[in-house]
Design a protein around this motif. Structure first.
Motif, short mmCIF file in Angstrom:
data_model
loop_
_atom_site.label_atom_id
_atom_site.label_comp_id
_atom_site.label_asym_id
_atom_site.label_seq_id
_atom_site.Cartn_x
_atom_site.Cartn_y
_atom_site.Cartn_z
N SER A 70 -0.63 -15.01 -0.58
CA SER A 70 0.28 -14.79 -1.71
C SER A 70 1.68 -15.34 -1.49
CB SER A 70 0.38 -13.30 -2.01
OG SER A 70 1.06 -12.63 -0.96
N GLY A 71 2.08 -15.54 -0.23
CA GLY A 71 3.46 -15.92 0.06
C GLY A 71 4.38 -14.71 0.18
N TYR A 72 3.79 -13.51 0.17
CA TYR A 72 4.56 -12.27 0.30
C TYR A 72 4.07 -11.49 1.50
CZ TYR A 72 6.23 -13.05 -4.43
OH TYR A 72 6.81 -13.59 -5.54
N ARG A 73 4.93 -10.63 2.00
CA ARG A 73 4.54 -9.70 3.05
C ARG A 73 4.90 -8.29 2.60
NH1 ARG A 73 8.92 -12.42 6.05
NH2 ARG A 73 10.80 -11.25 5.59
N GLU A 74 4.28 -7.34 3.26
CA GLU A 74 4.51 -5.93 2.95
C GLU A 74 5.95 -5.56 3.31
OE1 GLU A 74 2.75 -2.22 5.09
OE2 GLU A 74 1.18 -3.23 3.95
N ALA A 75 6.56 -4.72 2.49
CA ALA A 75 7.93 -4.28 2.74
C ALA A 75 8.03 -2.77 2.52
CB ALA A 75 8.88 -4.99 1.78
N ARG A 76 8.92 -2.14 3.22
CA ARG A 76 9.23 -0.72 3.05
C ARG A 76 8.01 0.18 3.08
NH1 ARG A 76 12.40 -3.68 -0.14
NH2 ARG A 76 11.22 -3.35 -2.02
N CYS A 77 7.81 0.97 2.02
CA CYS A 77 6.67 1.90 2.03
C CYS A 77 5.38 1.10 1.95
CB CYS A 77 6.78 2.92 0.91
SG CYS A 77 6.47 2.28 -0.72
N ARG A 78 4.32 1.67 2.44
CA ARG A 78 3.06 0.92 2.55
C ARG A 78 2.32 0.85 1.22
NH1 ARG A 78 1.11 -0.93 6.82
NH2 ARG A 78 -0.97 -0.08 6.62
N ALA A 79 2.26 1.93 0.46
CA ALA A 79 1.55 1.89 -0.81
C ALA A 79 1.96 3.08 -1.68
CB ALA A 79 0.04 1.94 -0.60
N VAL A 80 1.88 2.86 -2.98
CA VAL A 80 2.10 3.92 -3.96
C VAL A 80 0.92 3.88 -4.93
CG1 VAL A 80 3.58 4.83 -5.79
CG2 VAL A 80 4.61 3.70 -3.81
N GLU A 81 0.28 5.00 -5.09
CA GLU A 81 -0.79 5.12 -6.08
C GLU A 81 -0.21 5.86 -7.27
OE1 GLU A 81 -3.66 7.26 -3.81
OE2 GLU A 81 -3.89 5.61 -2.38
N VAL A 82 -0.38 5.30 -8.46
CA VAL A 82 0.19 5.88 -9.68
C VAL A 82 -0.95 6.39 -10.56
CG1 VAL A 82 1.64 5.46 -11.70
CG2 VAL A 82 2.12 4.26 -9.54
N TYR A 83 -0.98 7.70 -10.73
CA TYR A 83 -2.00 8.35 -11.54
C TYR A 83 -1.34 8.78 -12.86
CZ TYR A 83 -4.43 8.37 -7.11
OH TYR A 83 -5.02 7.98 -5.94
N ASP A 84 -1.34 7.87 -13.84
CA ASP A 84 -0.67 8.10 -15.11
C ASP A 84 -1.65 8.60 -16.17
OD1 ASP A 84 -2.06 5.78 -15.76
OD2 ASP A 84 -0.29 4.50 -15.70
N SER A 85 -1.32 8.41 -17.43
CA SER A 85 -2.14 8.95 -18.53
C SER A 85 -3.54 8.33 -18.60
CB SER A 85 -1.42 8.75 -19.86
OG SER A 85 -1.24 7.36 -20.11
N ARG A 86 -3.76 7.21 -17.92
CA ARG A 86 -5.08 6.58 -17.91
C ARG A 86 -6.04 7.26 -16.94
NH1 ARG A 86 -3.67 0.98 -16.00
NH2 ARG A 86 -2.29 2.29 -14.78
N PHE A 87 -5.49 8.12 -16.08
CA PHE A 87 -6.31 8.73 -15.04
C PHE A 87 -6.88 10.07 -15.50
CE2 PHE A 87 -6.88 11.57 -11.43
CZ PHE A 87 -7.80 10.84 -10.71
N ALA A 88 -8.13 10.26 -15.18
CA ALA A 88 -8.85 11.53 -15.31
C ALA A 88 -9.97 11.45 -14.29
CB ALA A 88 -9.41 11.70 -16.72
N PRO A 89 -10.35 12.57 -13.73
CA PRO A 89 -11.42 12.49 -12.72
C PRO A 89 -12.77 12.17 -13.37
CG PRO A 89 -10.73 14.75 -13.06
CD PRO A 89 -9.83 13.90 -13.88
N ALA A 90 -12.84 10.97 -13.90
CA ALA A 90 -14.06 10.51 -14.57
C ALA A 90 -14.38 9.10 -14.10
CB ALA A 90 -13.86 10.52 -16.09
N ALA A 91 -15.60 8.68 -14.31
CA ALA A 91 -16.05 7.38 -13.82
C ALA A 91 -15.38 6.20 -14.50
CB ALA A 91 -17.56 7.28 -13.97
N ASP A 92 -14.81 6.38 -15.68
CA ASP A 92 -14.26 5.25 -16.42
C ASP A 92 -12.73 5.24 -16.46
OD1 ASP A 92 -14.02 7.46 -18.02
OD2 ASP A 92 -14.68 6.45 -19.85
N CYS A 93 -12.07 6.00 -15.61
CA CYS A 93 -10.60 6.05 -15.66
C CYS A 93 -9.98 4.90 -14.87
CB CYS A 93 -10.10 7.39 -15.15
SG CYS A 93 -10.28 7.60 -13.37
#
Length: 104
Positions: A70-93
């Motif tokens: 990609s031409g980029y490297r990882e910086a600062r925090c390693r990862a952020v997972e965002v569970y917004d309005s599209r998320f529900a504990p369902a197979a299609d979220c």
């Protein structure tokens, strides 16, 4: 809702901490017994996970396959997972997996 993968001060190489949490408004007190992790502003690569929580592994695999060319490297925090309005504990979220990046 957020999931943050980060390295704490004093953690050795390859040791990450995972924090599930929520955003506080500026000036809002932190409830007793909870930790605070500040996710820095900046440039993030964002990948959409589709298909429920079972999609998290393949999403990280896509992200890790993208990064070396990609031409980029990882910086600062390693990862952020965002569970917004599209998320529900369902197979299609959906939810987002983001990593802070900077130009190499």
């Amino acid at each position: 809702l957020y999931g943050v993968v980060y390295r704490r001060q004093g953690d050795g190489p390859g040791i990450d901490t995972y924090l599930a949490g929520f955003e506080l408004a500026d000036g809002q007190p932190v409830p007793d017994g909870l930790d605070v992790v500040t996710v820095p502003a900046g440039l993030y690569a964002s990948f959409t996970a589709e298909g429920g929580l079972g999609a998290i592994g393949p999403t990280y695999e896509r992200l890790n396959a993208w990064r070396p060319t990609s031409g980029y490297r990882e910086a600062r925090c390693r990862a952020v997972e965002v569970y917004d309005s599209r998320f529900a504990p369902a197979a299609d979220c959906q939810f987002e997996v983001r990593i802070a990046i900077e130009k190499e």
